[in-house]
Design a protein around this motif. Structure first.
Motif, short mmCIF file in Angstrom:
data_model
loop_
_atom_site.label_atom_id
_atom_site.label_comp_id
_atom_site.label_asym_id
_atom_site.label_seq_id
_atom_site.Cartn_x
_atom_site.Cartn_y
_atom_site.Cartn_z
N ASP A 6 41.47 -22.74 46.60
CA ASP A 6 40.71 -21.50 46.71
C ASP A 6 39.93 -21.43 48.03
O ASP A 6 39.85 -20.39 48.68
CB ASP A 6 39.72 -21.36 45.53
CG ASP A 6 40.44 -21.19 44.20
OD1 ASP A 6 41.65 -20.89 44.24
OD2 ASP A 6 39.79 -21.35 43.15
N ILE A 7 39.37 -22.58 48.39
CA ILE A 7 38.59 -22.63 49.63
C ILE A 7 39.49 -22.34 50.83
O ILE A 7 39.21 -21.49 51.67
CB ILE A 7 37.90 -24.01 49.79
CG1 ILE A 7 36.82 -24.16 48.71
CG2 ILE A 7 37.31 -24.16 51.19
CD1 ILE A 7 36.21 -25.53 48.63
N LEU A 8 40.62 -23.05 50.87
CA LEU A 8 41.51 -22.89 52.02
C LEU A 8 42.12 -21.49 52.06
O LEU A 8 42.30 -20.91 53.12
CB LEU A 8 42.61 -23.97 52.00
CG LEU A 8 42.07 -25.39 52.19
CD1 LEU A 8 43.20 -26.40 52.11
CD2 LEU A 8 41.33 -25.55 53.51
N GLU A 9 42.39 -20.95 50.86
CA GLU A 9 42.96 -19.60 50.81
C GLU A 9 41.97 -18.58 51.40
O GLU A 9 42.35 -17.73 52.21
CB GLU A 9 43.28 -19.21 49.36
CG GLU A 9 43.95 -17.86 49.27
CD GLU A 9 44.11 -17.35 47.83
OE1 GLU A 9 45.21 -16.97 47.49
OE2 GLU A 9 43.11 -17.34 47.09
N THR A 10 40.71 -18.72 51.02
CA THR A 10 39.70 -17.78 51.52
C THR A 10 39.55 -17.90 53.03
O THR A 10 39.49 -16.89 53.75
CB THR A 10 38.34 -18.06 50.84
OG1 THR A 10 38.54 -18.03 49.44
CG2 THR A 10 37.30 -17.05 51.23
N ILE A 11 39.49 -19.12 53.52
CA ILE A 11 39.31 -19.32 54.96
C ILE A 11 40.52 -18.79 55.72
O ILE A 11 40.39 -18.15 56.77
CB ILE A 11 39.03 -20.81 55.26
CG1 ILE A 11 37.61 -21.11 54.77
CG2 ILE A 11 39.19 -21.11 56.74
CD1 ILE A 11 37.26 -22.55 54.76
N MET A 13 42.41 -16.35 54.77
CA MET A 13 42.34 -14.88 54.75
C MET A 13 41.45 -14.38 55.88
O MET A 13 41.76 -13.38 56.53
CB MET A 13 41.73 -14.40 53.42
CG MET A 13 42.68 -14.43 52.23
SD MET A 13 41.73 -13.87 50.78
CE MET A 13 42.98 -13.90 49.52
N ILE A 14 40.33 -15.06 56.09
CA ILE A 14 39.39 -14.60 57.11
C ILE A 14 39.90 -14.91 58.52
O ILE A 14 39.88 -14.08 59.41
CB ILE A 14 38.00 -15.24 56.89
CG1 ILE A 14 37.40 -14.67 55.60
CG2 ILE A 14 37.07 -14.98 58.06
CD1 ILE A 14 36.16 -15.37 55.12
N ASP A 15 40.40 -16.14 58.70
CA ASP A 15 40.82 -16.58 60.03
C ASP A 15 42.11 -15.93 60.50
O ASP A 15 42.24 -15.54 61.65
CB ASP A 15 41.02 -18.10 60.04
CG ASP A 15 39.74 -18.81 60.40
OD1 ASP A 15 38.73 -18.12 60.54
OD2 ASP A 15 39.77 -20.05 60.54
N ASN A 16 43.08 -15.85 59.60
CA ASN A 16 44.42 -15.45 60.05
C ASN A 16 44.88 -14.10 59.53
O ASN A 16 45.88 -13.57 59.99
CB ASN A 16 45.45 -16.51 59.62
CG ASN A 16 45.07 -17.87 60.14
OD1 ASN A 16 44.56 -17.99 61.25
ND2 ASN A 16 45.28 -18.91 59.34
N LEU A 19 40.72 -10.63 57.03
CA LEU A 19 39.89 -10.19 55.90
C LEU A 19 38.47 -9.92 56.40
O LEU A 19 37.89 -10.74 57.09
CB LEU A 19 39.86 -11.25 54.80
CG LEU A 19 38.95 -10.94 53.62
CD1 LEU A 19 39.43 -9.72 52.86
CD2 LEU A 19 38.86 -12.12 52.67
N ILE A 69 31.42 -14.27 56.01
CA ILE A 69 32.35 -13.14 55.90
C ILE A 69 32.08 -12.17 57.05
O ILE A 69 30.94 -11.75 57.22
CB ILE A 69 32.11 -12.38 54.56
CG1 ILE A 69 32.31 -13.32 53.38
CG2 ILE A 69 32.99 -11.15 54.47
CD1 ILE A 69 31.78 -12.74 52.08
N LYS A 250 40.56 -9.92 44.65
CA LYS A 250 39.79 -10.90 45.43
C LYS A 250 39.03 -10.22 46.57
O LYS A 250 37.86 -10.51 46.81
CB LYS A 250 40.73 -11.97 46.00
CG LYS A 250 41.29 -12.87 44.93
CD LYS A 250 42.25 -13.89 45.49
CE LYS A 250 42.88 -14.68 44.36
NZ LYS A 250 43.93 -15.58 44.82
N ILE A 251 39.71 -9.33 47.26
CA ILE A 251 39.08 -8.64 48.38
C ILE A 251 37.86 -7.85 47.89
O ILE A 251 36.79 -7.88 48.49
CB ILE A 251 40.08 -7.65 49.03
CG1 ILE A 251 41.26 -8.38 49.65
CG2 ILE A 251 39.39 -6.79 50.08
CD1 ILE A 251 42.40 -7.46 50.08
#
Lengths: 453, 89
Positions: A6-11, A13-16, A19, A69, A250-251
């Motif tokens: 979950d942590i890596l997925e969120t990061i 989303m933001i980085d690449n 988001l 965020i 999620k968004i």
């Protein structure tokens, strides 16, 4: 315990996947600033905005930093200025625009919306004067955005206003011809305008809203695109809808978190989260890319409207459970100049104005950020506005028109607005004249759908 | 209140030391660390308790960013609420 995935997925989303929370918009009522002396009224407007929104930008930046965020924009929406302008009919309402602009500059927001009039059933005091002043107001200010509601499912379409707005859109572009006609990019003509929309250029603070409110617009086309890209080519369309729903959930949860936190810190009630997928000119942050990810060769191909309908619906279904109050426009935006995939499709000829019009019947807004040849007549613009308003009126949904006549340029050339507004190829339009139809004026009666009681 | 610190960078000596030194200096208790090295890339996820922090959370974030810029580390510091909201109903 939060799991690593979950942590890596969120990061990621933001980085690449771009988001972000697109905007925190503070709605401020200016009804208590009405004064028959326009200068006194402007002082009250400036003071109220500066006092209410004093900490808006800082709070947005603090939340962004603490939660990690990105919050791209901080904006303000105010009561439609025509309601204030009605009290001082002898002076130009442009004074209000300048007061709004100064206030926006002082508090440091990106845009301020509400240089608006609601004329779906007819012109009230202040409305006509305000509409006439829009080109000048947009040309002489940097942050002010304007919108005019010319129709609704309940009231029908005010064709006098439609005719007027054709002239105003053209004039707004002409007055800013030296700045890529930016005036017209800050002007939206609505049917069924929502009163709590946090997105520009159409944000205003409706008369039914509280004194002050925080609305948040989420974004994330890039995240949805990336999620769909992971689907197998053999997955059926129901599976695609489910992927979009989960991602939208999620968004939106992130938007809800930011909205609640902003509301708490600013001591202002939380209004709504707008579940829109708002593209940016960044590569990959594109609604067109999502549609292509579903299996279309290019956005605009036959099948595009169906794919967009599915996307729009799934975004709402995923988002609605993630937020306690959903509102605003809530759906997928298709602004051509702000979406890399749309720009490419328009350039290649795959995406035409006619196809875009069909798409607006199933998506959240309308003909948005479309650059048309500079020699377009006001009557043709009015015809386009009337068509779009009719789609909104009959389908009980919001539709809008934000056309930018590229003064002095022809189809095939380009306008470049920079920043989030992007750049747009000039699209061909049908030049047959609707002049007699448009010049009839009057009001298109409300459709049968309006009789719900 | 907890925060999640993630670090991704080329592996080198002293990354964990630098990050945990900031935590110690600012009074943030390290609760959990997972780290792995994939080929030559270092990836770490650290859960810290920020309720004991002696500076505001934003100042702690700035501190991490400063070190990140100096050493070329990609550091994210995010409040646990973000993950709880996004991934839990």
């Amino acid at each position: 315990m939060i799991n690593t995935h979950d942590i890596l997925e969120t990061i990621n989303m933001i980085d690449n996947e771009n988001l972000d929370v697109r905007t925190i918009t503070m709605g401020i009522s200016l009804l208590d600033c009405i004064d028959s002396d326009i200068h006194k009224a402007c002082t009250k407007v400036y003071d109220k905005i500066c006092s209410y929104a004093e900490n808006l930008v800082k709070t947005g930046e603090d939340i962004s930093r603490e939660y990690g965020i990105p919050i791209v924009n901080k904006r303000i929406a105010v009561t439609p200025i025509a309601m204030l302008a009605g009290a001082c009919p002898t002076t130009s309402p442009v004074h209000f625009a300048k007061a709004l602009d100064r206030a926006a500059q002082t508090v440091g927001v990106n845009f301020i919306g509400g240089y608006s009039a609601l004329v779906h059933k007819g012109f009230g005091p202040g409305d006509y004067g305000l509409i006439e002043s829009i080109p000048e107001a947009l040309s002489e200010t940097g942050f002010v955005c304007s919108s005019v509601n010319i129709g609704s499912t309940k009231a029908g379409i005010n064709m006098d206003a439609v005719k007027k707005m054709g002239q105003i859109v053209k004039a707004a572009a002409e007055l800013t011809a030296d700045r890529d006609c930016i005036g017209a990019a800050k002007l939206v003509v609505f049917c069924n305008a929502p009163e709590d929309n946090p997105f520009m250029a159409g944000a205003f603070h409706g008369a039914g809203e509280p004194d002050c409110v925080i609305n948040v617009g989420v974004s994330g086309p890039g995240v949805v695109r990336a999620a769909i890209a992971k689907a197998a080519p053999t997955d059926d369309i129901t599976a695609i809808a489910d992927i979009i729903k989960k991602t939208a959930f999620k968004i939106t949860r992130m938007g809800q978190l930011v909205a609640q936190e902003a509301s708490r810190r600013l001591c202002v009630p939380f209004g709504i989260v707008d579940l829109s997928l708002a593209p940016t000119p960044a590569i990959g942050d594109s609604v067109a890319d999502i549609l292509e990810g579903m299996g279309l060769e290019q956005c605009g191909a036959h099948g595009t409207t169906a794919a967009l309908a599915l996307l729009n619906d799934a975004v709402k279904k995923g988002g609605v459970m993630a937020s306690s109050h959903v509102g605003g426009l809530s759906g997928a935006f298709i602004p051509v100049s702000e979406d890399q995939g749309m720009i490419a499709a328009a350039k290649s000829g795959a995406l035409t104005l006619n196809k875009l019009e069909a798409m607006t019947a199933v998506c959240s807004v309308g003909l948005d950020m479309i650059v048309v040849p500079g020699d377009v007549t006001p009557e043709i613009i009015s015809g386009i506005i009337a068509d779009e308003a009719a789609i909104g009126m009959v389908n009980s949904k919001t539709t809008a028109v934000r056309l930018i006549p590229a003064i002095g340029r022809k189809a095939g050339e380009e306008l470049n607005f920079g920043g989030l507004l992007g750049k747009g190829p000039i699209m061909d339009i049908n030049t047959k004249s609707p002049a007699i139809f448009v010049n009839r004026g009057g009001r298109i009666p409300a459709p049968l759908q309006s009789l719900k009681n | 209140m907890k925060a999640v610190v993630t670090v991704i960078c080329k592996d080198m000596v002293g990354i964990l030391a630098k990050i945990s030194a900031i935590c110690a200096d600012k009074g943030a208790n390290v609760l959990e660390v997972t780290q792995s090295i994939m080929q030559d890339m270092f990836a770490m996820i650290m859960m810290i308790d920020i309720s004991t922090c002696n500076v505001p959370f934003s100042a702690l974030t700035e501190e991490f960013e400063k070190v990140g810029d100096q050493l070329g580390l990609k550091i994210h510091v995010m409040h646990e609420d973000v993950f709880n909201s996004m991934h839990r109903i």
